[in-house]
Every structure is written in structure tokens, then in C-alpha cells.
Design a protein around this motif. Structure first.
Motif: not given
Length: 140
Positions: A75-89, A50-54, A34-37
């Protein structure tokens, strides 16, 4: 739960009824192809830091693996965190798919297009978040 998007399975997705937005780590976004839009402001973590977003990946078509006819666009916010889960819904995702989550969290009941109800039981956590979708014999 496992979702299907961009012709890949995304395992270990967690429904958080307190979350206001769908979130994914940068690493998982890249693995999903996927790509940030568009840009997005930073978000706050549990400790109010604050957690930086991409940015945001907009209007992603998502299917439930067990019920592929159940489709939503999110829509999915892309965050700068470790990938401990696939996605938070988010709770909005929960509202979009409809149904009810049992209070003991053992299963999710979903209304399907044909008027029947599907039941998504607890899905075990897998070792990898992203998998390619392999068509079944009936689909090929």
C-alpha cells in the motif's frame, strides 16, 4: 533502488528503515498511472506539522528492477510533498523483500526463489523518477 510497477520503472526509491509507511508524491503517482483507492488521514512531517494526503493506493504489485522475480504487494500513501525522490519505502517493505542491508549501505543482499542470493549494489540517482518499461529482446 529502482522498482517496477504498473508497467513502469520507478527510479530513486529510498528505503527508510525508520518509516512506518510507503509514501509517494501526487506527481509521481500520476506519472505512474496509479489511482487512489481509499482516503487516508493526514501524516506528520519531521517538524510535527500535518502533511495533507490524497489517500492510499492499495495492493500495488511491485518488482525489483534488478530481480523482477522478487514481487511484493504494498500500500502506498500519496502525500502532498515535492517529488524529490521516486518513493519512500518503509521498514515493512524491507522486511517483505527479506535479505540484509550492509551497515555501510553499499549493497543489499536478497534471497531469491531458486535458493541463491542476489546482490543489489548502490544504484545512482537518475534525473527522472518514472520510465516506461521496455521489454528486452529475450522477452519480446
Amino acid at each position: 533502488m529502482t522498482l517496477m510497477m504498473n508497467n513502469k520503472y520507478l527510479n530513486n526509491c529510498m528505503l527508510d528503515t525508520g518509516a512506518g509507511a510507503n509514501m509517494m508524491s501526487l506527481k509521481v503517482m500520476q506519472q505512474m498511472g496509479l489511482k487512489v483507492t481509499r482516503p487516508y488521514r493526514n501524516v506528520c512531517g519531521f517538524e510535527s506539522k500535518a502533511i495533507p494526503t490524497h489517500g492510499v493506493v492499495e495492493n500495488v504489485e511491485v518488482h525489483l528492477k534488478e530481480f523482477p522475480e522478487k514481487t511484493v504487494h504494498i500500500d502506498i500513501i500519496v502525500v502532498d510533498v515535492p517529488d524529490v525522490w521516486g518513493m519512500l519505502l518503509s521498514r515493512k517493505f524491507g522486511a517483505m523483500i527479506g535479505g540484509s542491508l550492509e551497515m555501510d549501505l553499499t549493497f543489499l543482499r536478497l534471497p531469491l526463489k531458486d535458493g541463491t542470493t542476489g546482490r543489489l549494489l548502490n544504484v545512482p540517482i537518475t534525473g527522472n523518477h518514472v520510465q516506461d518499461v521496455v521489454p528486452s529482446v529475450n522477452e519480446a
